[in-house]
Design an enzyme around this catalytic site. Structure first.
Site, mmCIF file in Angstrom:
data_model
loop_
_atom_site.group_PDB
_atom_site.id
_atom_site.type_symbol
_atom_site.label_atom_id
_atom_site.label_comp_id
_atom_site.label_asym_id
_atom_site.label_seq_id
_atom_site.Cartn_x
_atom_site.Cartn_y
_atom_site.Cartn_z
ATOM 1 N N TYR A 35 0.988 -1.152 0.093
ATOM 2 C CA TYR A 35 -0.092 -0.032 0.048
ATOM 3 C C TYR A 35 0.875 1.302 0.118
ATOM 4 O O TYR A 35 1.824 1.169 0.830
ATOM 5 C CB TYR A 35 -0.862 -0.038 1.385
ATOM 6 C CG TYR A 35 -1.792 1.297 1.397
ATOM 7 C CD1 TYR A 35 -2.675 1.514 0.471
ATOM 8 C CD2 TYR A 35 -1.627 2.060 2.648
ATOM 9 C CE1 TYR A 35 -3.504 2.475 0.722
ATOM 10 C CE2 TYR A 35 -2.413 3.008 2.611
ATOM 11 C CZ TYR A 35 -3.549 3.485 1.843
ATOM 12 O OH TYR A 35 -4.154 4.477 1.895
ATOM 13 N N ASP A 43 9.538 2.853 -0.618
ATOM 14 C CA ASP A 43 8.490 3.316 0.193
ATOM 15 C C ASP A 43 8.499 2.918 1.785
ATOM 16 O O ASP A 43 8.303 1.876 2.054
ATOM 17 C CB ASP A 43 6.781 2.779 -0.343
ATOM 18 C CG ASP A 43 5.885 3.717 0.790
ATOM 19 O OD1 ASP A 43 6.325 4.077 1.705
ATOM 20 O OD2 ASP A 43 4.613 3.543 0.428
ATOM 21 N N LYS A 57 5.003 8.768 8.803
ATOM 22 C CA LYS A 57 4.684 8.134 10.204
ATOM 23 C C LYS A 57 5.916 8.487 11.305
ATOM 24 O O LYS A 57 5.689 9.622 11.802
ATOM 25 C CB LYS A 57 4.768 6.423 10.314
ATOM 26 C CG LYS A 57 3.501 6.313 9.231
ATOM 27 C CD LYS A 57 3.251 5.066 9.338
ATOM 28 C CE LYS A 57 1.978 4.389 8.115
ATOM 29 N NZ LYS A 57 0.820 4.258 8.791
HETATM 30 C C1 LIG Z 1 3.950 2.001 3.181
HETATM 31 C C2 LIG Z 1 2.927 3.086 3.174
HETATM 32 N N1 LIG Z 1 3.027 3.869 2.209
HETATM 33 C C3 LIG Z 1 2.102 5.150 2.237
HETATM 34 C C4 LIG Z 1 1.030 5.198 3.262
HETATM 35 C C5 LIG Z 1 0.112 6.080 3.140
HETATM 36 O O1 LIG Z 1 0.358 7.082 4.305
HETATM 37 P P1 LIG Z 1 -0.816 8.056 4.925
HETATM 38 O O2 LIG Z 1 -1.772 7.095 5.393
HETATM 39 O O3 LIG Z 1 -0.113 8.929 5.645
HETATM 40 O O4 LIG Z 1 -1.311 8.758 3.768
HETATM 41 C C6 LIG Z 1 1.041 4.136 4.266
HETATM 42 C C7 LIG Z 1 0.142 4.281 5.237
HETATM 43 O O5 LIG Z 1 -0.196 3.335 6.077
HETATM 44 C C8 LIG Z 1 1.936 3.050 4.267
HETATM 45 O O6 LIG Z 1 2.091 2.156 5.132
#
Ligand SMILES: Cc1ncc(COP(=O)(O)O)c(C=O)c1O
Length: 432
Positions: free
Chosen positions: A145, A240, A273
């Site tokens: 994700y 990511d 995060k």
């Molecule tokens: C790996 C990863 N990328 C992107 C996101 C998206 O981040 P946000 O919820 O701050 O938009 C998340 C959210 O959990 C994530 O776990």
């Protein structure tokens, strides 16, 4: 002023004015059923709900709360920053300090741009990769994700040569026609995709340790081949690390793979995060050469009213200073391992198949005989069992992620006694 004190009453009231009663779907407990807990406050390793019930918190706001809730140094920094001003829309010294603190731990990044959410960071990283390469095609992996930008809400088509399908209504098929979805840890598929369309691939985006299909590591052969193929075909490798960044190690997951794969580094990194310590803050970064494509220097547009917000940067900076202290990650990793090993032991003693894995302060466990390697095997079964376990744990004051396909998080505030209490609860919950 509210007089309601039960979670159920708050949920009902919320549903009247907020779709599904929540501001992010997973909070609604749809995967596990039951009533979401409305949190009133949190301190250290604990959250307290509207009914005054206390929980040992293993979601930590889905990753950011690596120090636990209300860490004194972070609280002090945030309070001081707030008195100086909430938002200026003009640059501040603290933004430089935070970016320098991040870059210091992640050598692959020479420059960084701060944004407000992981979604925004991942979306911007893709635009940057496309702008820098002049190509359109994006590869992602099933089960990873990267936030909810249109181009990323895609599931695989019937074959490599077919387009993926949007996973959300409101995303036109044309918007995802440049996104190819492959199986995580599948080297053969990766090779086939590059052989077919290597010259068109702008970037490959991947969670190095996936936390959105529970906890699944990318294998070393997979990551090695991915790096080689991107380099050979001029595609950018985008890690990511919104979840894994500053959570699995101080240098993030890329530092772990750099130890296993000589010369390994990504081209672009995405963070969120932990770097915001619980405030809305995220970032994407790369080499100076790649980042020069961004506005105002280059033609790739990206902007944000609250980007680099002074209160959020104070929170992030104070958090990073704490986790950079000697021994922090060794202690956190030992604690997390104690939890996961303990769960395996208790399950074995109860005759329940359960395997777990962890790195730094992030963990996962599966009701299975062996660790899954991709989304399909994660989702192969165990849902019923997990849901029963989840609720039995919640009833015993342990708040796990309310879905089988989510990772868990341990903070520095969790004590050995908290872990012991969790394992004791697990023993009874496994009998549920
Ligand atoms: C790996 C990863 N990328 C992107 C996101 C998206 O981040 P946000 O919820 O701050 O938009 C998340 C959210 O959990 C994530 O776990």
């Amino acid at each position: 002023m509210s007089t309601e004190t039960t979670n159920a009453a708050l949920f009902e009231r919320a549903q009247a004015v907020i779709p599904g009663g929540v501001n992010s779907p997973v909070r609604a407990f749809r995967a596990v059923g039951g009533t979401p807990r409305f949190i009133r406050s949190a301190q250290g390793a604990y959250m307290v709900d509207a009914e005054g019930q206390r929980y040992i918190d293993y979601i930590g706001s889905w990753g950011p709360m690596i120090l636990g809730h209300g860490h004194p140094a972070v609280l002090e920094a945030v309070q001081r920053a707030a008195t100086e001003g909430f938002s200026f829309g003009a640059p501040t010294e603290r933004e430089i300090e935070l970016v320098e603190a991040i870059i210091e731990q992640v050598p692959s990044v020479e420059q960084l741009r701060l944004v407000s959410s992981g979604t925004e960071a991942a979306m911007s990283a893709i635009r940057l990769a496309r702008g820098a390469t002049g190509r359109s095609l994006l590869i992602k992996f099933e089960g990873c994700y990267h936030g909810h930008a249109d181009a990323l809400l895609v599931k695989a088509g019937s074959g490599l040569a077919t387009f993926g399908h949007p996973t959300s209504a409101g995303v036109p098929a044309e918007v995802v026609q440049h996104t190819m979805v492959l199986e995580y840890n599948n080297v053969e598929q990766l090779e086939e995709a590059f052989a077919l369309q290597g010259a068109e691939i702008a970037c490959v985006m991947v969670e190095p340790i996936a936390g959105n299909m529970n906890f699944v590591r990318s294998s070393v052969p997979f990551m090695t081949r991915l790096r080689e193929l991107c380099t050979r075909h001029g595609a950018l490798l985008v890690l990511d690390e919104v979840m894994s960044g500053f959570r699995v190690a101080l240098g993030s997951a890329q530092s772990l793979y750099a130890k296993l794969i000589p010369g390994f580094k990504p081209d672009v990194s995405v963070f969120g995060k932990v770097i915001g310590g619980g405030m809305p803050l995220a970032a994407f970064g790369a080499s100076r050469a790649v980042m020069q494509h961004l506005a105002p220097l280059g033609p790739v547009y990206q902007a944000g009213t609250l980007s680099g917000n002074p209160v959020a940067t104070a929170c992030g900076l104070a958090t990073l200073r704490e986790i950079a202290k000697p021994g922090f990650f060794d202690a956190l990793a030992a604690k997390t391992k104690r939890l996961v090993d303990g769960l395996e032991t208790v399950a074995r003693e109860e005759g329940v198949p359960l395997v777990g894995d962890c790195e730094g302060g992030m963990f996962g466990f599966f009701f299975a005989e062996s660790l899954p390697q991709n989304y399909k095997t994660v989702m192969a079964g165990g849902t019923e069992r997990f849901n029963r376990f989840f609720h039995a744990m919640l009833d015993r004051g342990v708040y796990l992620a309310p879905a089988m396909y989510e990772a868990g998080f341990v903070s520095a505030a969790h004590s050995d006694a908290d872990i012991d209490a969790t394992l004791e609860a697990a023993r009874t919950a496994l009998r549920a």
